[in-house]
Design an enzyme around this catalytic site. Structure first.
Site, mmCIF file in Angstrom:
data_model
loop_
_atom_site.group_PDB
_atom_site.id
_atom_site.type_symbol
_atom_site.label_atom_id
_atom_site.label_comp_id
_atom_site.label_asym_id
_atom_site.label_seq_id
_atom_site.Cartn_x
_atom_site.Cartn_y
_atom_site.Cartn_z
ATOM 1 N N ARG A 1 -25.621 60.234 17.183
ATOM 2 C CA ARG A 1 -26.328 59.556 16.108
ATOM 3 C C ARG A 1 -27.352 58.559 16.627
ATOM 4 O O ARG A 1 -28.051 57.932 15.824
ATOM 5 C CB ARG A 1 -25.314 58.776 15.253
ATOM 6 C CG ARG A 1 -24.776 59.534 14.063
ATOM 7 C CD ARG A 1 -23.719 58.640 13.422
ATOM 8 N NE ARG A 1 -23.638 58.755 12.002
ATOM 9 C CZ ARG A 1 -22.774 59.561 11.361
ATOM 10 N NH1 ARG A 1 -21.984 60.343 12.026
ATOM 11 N NH2 ARG A 1 -22.735 59.556 10.053
ATOM 12 N N ARG B 1 -18.594 62.350 -4.276
ATOM 13 C CA ARG B 1 -17.696 62.860 -3.220
ATOM 14 C C ARG B 1 -16.296 62.270 -3.385
ATOM 15 O O ARG B 1 -16.121 61.077 -3.552
ATOM 16 C CB ARG B 1 -18.245 62.503 -1.833
ATOM 17 C CG ARG B 1 -17.252 62.818 -0.716
ATOM 18 C CD ARG B 1 -17.893 63.026 0.626
ATOM 19 N NE ARG B 1 -18.683 61.897 1.092
ATOM 20 C CZ ARG B 1 -19.458 61.940 2.181
ATOM 21 N NH1 ARG B 1 -19.531 63.054 2.905
ATOM 22 N NH2 ARG B 1 -20.157 60.887 2.537
ATOM 23 N N ARG C 1 -14.255 57.603 -0.615
ATOM 24 C CA ARG C 1 -14.380 56.904 0.666
ATOM 25 C C ARG C 1 -14.962 55.513 0.439
ATOM 26 O O ARG C 1 -15.925 55.381 -0.305
ATOM 27 C CB ARG C 1 -15.309 57.695 1.608
ATOM 28 C CG ARG C 1 -14.597 58.749 2.407
ATOM 29 C CD ARG C 1 -15.536 59.682 3.118
ATOM 30 N NE ARG C 1 -16.624 59.025 3.862
ATOM 31 C CZ ARG C 1 -17.458 59.687 4.666
ATOM 32 N NH1 ARG C 1 -17.329 61.000 4.830
ATOM 33 N NH2 ARG C 1 -18.415 59.053 5.303
HETATM 34 P P1 ADP Z 1 -21.185 61.124 6.837
HETATM 35 O O1 ADP Z 1 -20.383 62.389 6.688
HETATM 36 O O2 ADP Z 1 -21.263 60.356 5.594
HETATM 37 O O3 ADP Z 1 -22.494 61.370 7.519
HETATM 38 P P2 ADP Z 1 -19.331 60.515 8.972
HETATM 39 O O4 ADP Z 1 -18.059 60.942 8.367
HETATM 40 O O5 ADP Z 1 -19.959 61.402 9.984
HETATM 41 O O6 ADP Z 1 -20.367 60.156 7.810
HETATM 42 O O7 ADP Z 1 -19.169 59.086 9.641
HETATM 43 C C1 ADP Z 1 -18.592 58.014 8.919
HETATM 44 C C2 ADP Z 1 -18.744 56.719 9.693
HETATM 45 O O8 ADP Z 1 -18.071 56.833 10.971
HETATM 46 C C3 ADP Z 1 -20.163 56.319 10.055
HETATM 47 O O9 ADP Z 1 -20.824 55.638 8.991
HETATM 48 C C4 ADP Z 1 -19.917 55.420 11.270
HETATM 49 O O10 ADP Z 1 -19.423 54.146 10.869
HETATM 50 C C5 ADP Z 1 -18.785 56.135 11.987
HETATM 51 N N1 ADP Z 1 -19.303 57.137 12.944
HETATM 52 C C6 ADP Z 1 -19.155 58.487 12.879
HETATM 53 N N2 ADP Z 1 -19.786 59.099 13.889
HETATM 54 C C7 ADP Z 1 -20.359 58.120 14.629
HETATM 55 C C8 ADP Z 1 -21.179 58.111 15.787
HETATM 56 N N3 ADP Z 1 -21.552 59.250 16.404
HETATM 57 N N4 ADP Z 1 -21.590 56.910 16.276
HETATM 58 C C9 ADP Z 1 -21.240 55.757 15.674
HETATM 59 N N5 ADP Z 1 -20.492 55.694 14.559
HETATM 60 C C10 ADP Z 1 -20.051 56.858 14.032
HETATM 61 P P1 ADP Z 2 -21.624 65.058 5.046
HETATM 62 O O1 ADP Z 2 -20.498 65.527 5.947
HETATM 63 O O2 ADP Z 2 -22.977 65.464 5.556
HETATM 64 O O3 ADP Z 2 -21.580 63.594 4.758
HETATM 65 P P2 ADP Z 2 -20.233 66.534 2.907
HETATM 66 O O4 ADP Z 2 -20.062 67.897 3.449
HETATM 67 O O5 ADP Z 2 -19.036 65.643 2.864
HETATM 68 O O6 ADP Z 2 -21.474 65.793 3.642
HETATM 69 O O7 ADP Z 2 -20.858 66.660 1.434
HETATM 70 C C1 ADP Z 2 -21.125 65.500 0.621
HETATM 71 C C2 ADP Z 2 -20.732 65.792 -0.833
HETATM 72 O O8 ADP Z 2 -21.619 66.767 -1.393
HETATM 73 C C3 ADP Z 2 -19.329 66.370 -0.994
HETATM 74 O O9 ADP Z 2 -18.785 65.855 -2.189
HETATM 75 C C4 ADP Z 2 -19.562 67.875 -1.087
HETATM 76 O O10 ADP Z 2 -18.552 68.505 -1.856
HETATM 77 C C5 ADP Z 2 -20.926 67.968 -1.768
HETATM 78 N N1 ADP Z 2 -21.752 69.085 -1.279
HETATM 79 C C6 ADP Z 2 -21.883 69.537 -0.009
HETATM 80 N N2 ADP Z 2 -22.777 70.556 0.070
HETATM 81 C C7 ADP Z 2 -23.249 70.747 -1.196
HETATM 82 C C8 ADP Z 2 -24.221 71.652 -1.780
HETATM 83 N N3 ADP Z 2 -24.879 72.559 -1.050
HETATM 84 N N4 ADP Z 2 -24.437 71.535 -3.109
HETATM 85 C C9 ADP Z 2 -23.784 70.607 -3.862
HETATM 86 N N5 ADP Z 2 -22.876 69.737 -3.370
HETATM 87 C C10 ADP Z 2 -22.604 69.795 -2.056
#
Ligand code: ADP
Ligand code: ADP
Ligand code: ZN
Length: 216
Positions: free
Chosen positions: A89, A128, A161
Site C-alpha cells: 500500500r 458492507r 466494520r
Molecule cells: P479495504 O478492504 O477496506 O481496502 P483492508 O481490509 O485491506 O481494507 O485493510 C483494513 C485496514 O488494515 C487498513 O485501513 C489498514 O489500517 C490496515 N492494513 C491492511 N493492509 C495494510 C498494509 N499493507 N499496510 C498498512 N496497513 C494495512
Molecule cells: P475491498 O476488499 O476492496 O474493500 P469488498 O470486496 O469487501 O472490497 O467489497 C466492498 C463491499 O461492496 C462489500 O459489501 C461487497 O459485498 C460489495 N461489492 C463488492 N463487489 C461488488 C460489485 N461488483 N457490485 C456491487 N457490490 C459489490
C-alpha cells in the site's frame, strides 16, 4: 505458479474478487487487512498495536506489515502461487516486496487494479456487512444474506466494520490517493498492470479479470 496482486481503493471489491480468484486458480490468499483483523480478535500483541491504526483508517507502519508478509512468503507454502490483497500500500512496501520476491527467486505474474469511482465506493462501504466469525462479506443491497443480519455460512450475527463508518472511510480514501495510488504507475512501468472496470456486477468483474489474465 501464478502470483497475483490485487489493488483498488477501499471497498472496490478486492476481497470479493480475491475469494473467487483463489478458488479458480487454487491460490494462497495473503490479505494483510484480514490478518490484522484476526490478530485484533485474538488480542495478540500485534493486534493490540494494529487496532490503533485500523480503527482510525490509518496505515499500520510499514516495518510491521512487511515482517508479517515476509513470514508468510518465506515459508513458500503456496504450490500454485499466491494472491496478495491489500499489500503493498506504500512505495516502501512495494520496494520491500520486490526485495522479498528477489530473495525467494519468484516474481509477480500480474497486478490487477479494480477501478471504481468514489461515489460508488462510498455506497459499497456504507452497506458492507461482515461476519466476525468466518469472515464472509455481504452488502445490504447488492449481496444481502438470506436472513437479514445473519451469516449464510455459519449463522453468526453480521457486523459493520468500525472503519466503515463515515469519518474513517474519508481518511482511508485520502490515504489511498496519497500513498497507494502512485503504485499503479510503479507497476505499470514494470508492465504488470491490468486495469479492470470494477463498476460492473461481481461476476462480470471476475470474468473480465480471468479473460485479461488469460491474454497475458
Ligand atoms: P479495504 O478492504 O477496506 O481496502 P483492508 O481490509 O485491506 O481494507 O485493510 C483494513 C485496514 O488494515 C487498513 O485501513 C489498514 O489500517 C490496515 N492494513 C491492511 N493492509 C495494510 C498494509 N499493507 N499496510 C498498512 N496497513 C494495512
Ligand atoms: P475491498 O476488499 O476492496 O474493500 P469488498 O470486496 O469487501 O472490497 O467489497 C466492498 C463491499 O461492496 C462489500 O459489501 C461487497 O459485498 C460489495 N461489492 C463488492 N463487489 C461488488 C460489485 N461488483 N457490485 C456491487 N457490490 C459489490
Ligand atoms: Zn459466518
Amino acid at each position: 505458479m501464478i502470483n497475483l496482486l490485487i489493488m483498488g481503493k477501499p471497498g472496490a471489491g478486492k476481497g470479493t474478487q480475491s475469494k473467487k480468484l483463489l478458488k479458480h486458480y487454487q491460490l494462497e490468499h495473503i490479505s494483510t487487512g484480514n490478518i490484522y483483523r484476526d490478530e485484533i480478535k485474538k488480542g495478540s500483541e500485534i493486534g493490540i498495536e494494529a487496532k490503533k491504526y485500523l480503527d482510525q483508517g490509518n496505515l499500520v507502519p510499514d516495518k510491521m506489515t512487511n515482517d508479517i508478509v515476509w513470514e508468510i512468503l518465506s515459508k513458500k507454502d503456496y504450490p500454485n502461487g499466491f494472491m496478495l490483497d491489500g499489500y503493498p500500500r506504500t512505495r516502501a512496501q512495494a520496494e520491500a516486496l520486490d526485495e522479498m520476491l528477489c530473495r525467494l527467486e519468484i516474481s509477480l505474474t500480474s497486478v490487477i487494479n479494480v477501478d471504481v469511482e468514489d461515489e460508488i465506493l462510498l455506497r459499497r462501504m456504507a452497506g458492507r456487512r461482515v461476519c466476525p466469525s468466518c469472515g464472509h462479506t455481504y452488502h445490504t443491497d447488492y449481496h444481502p444474506p438470506k436472513l437479514e443480519g445473519i451469516c449464510d455460512h455459519c449463522g453468526h450475527e453480521l457486523i459493520q466494520r468500525p472503519d466503515d463508518l463515515e469519518e474513517s472511510v474519508m481518511n482511508r480514501l485520502a490515504i489511498y490517493n496519497e500513498k497507494t495510488k502512485p503504485l499503479l504507475d510503479y507497476y505499470d512501468e514494470k508492465n504488470l498492470l491490468v486495469v479492470i472496470d470494477g463498476e460492473q456486477s461481481t461476476n462480470k468483474v471476475f470474468h473480465d479479470i480471468i479473460s485479461k489474465l488469460g491474454e497475458k
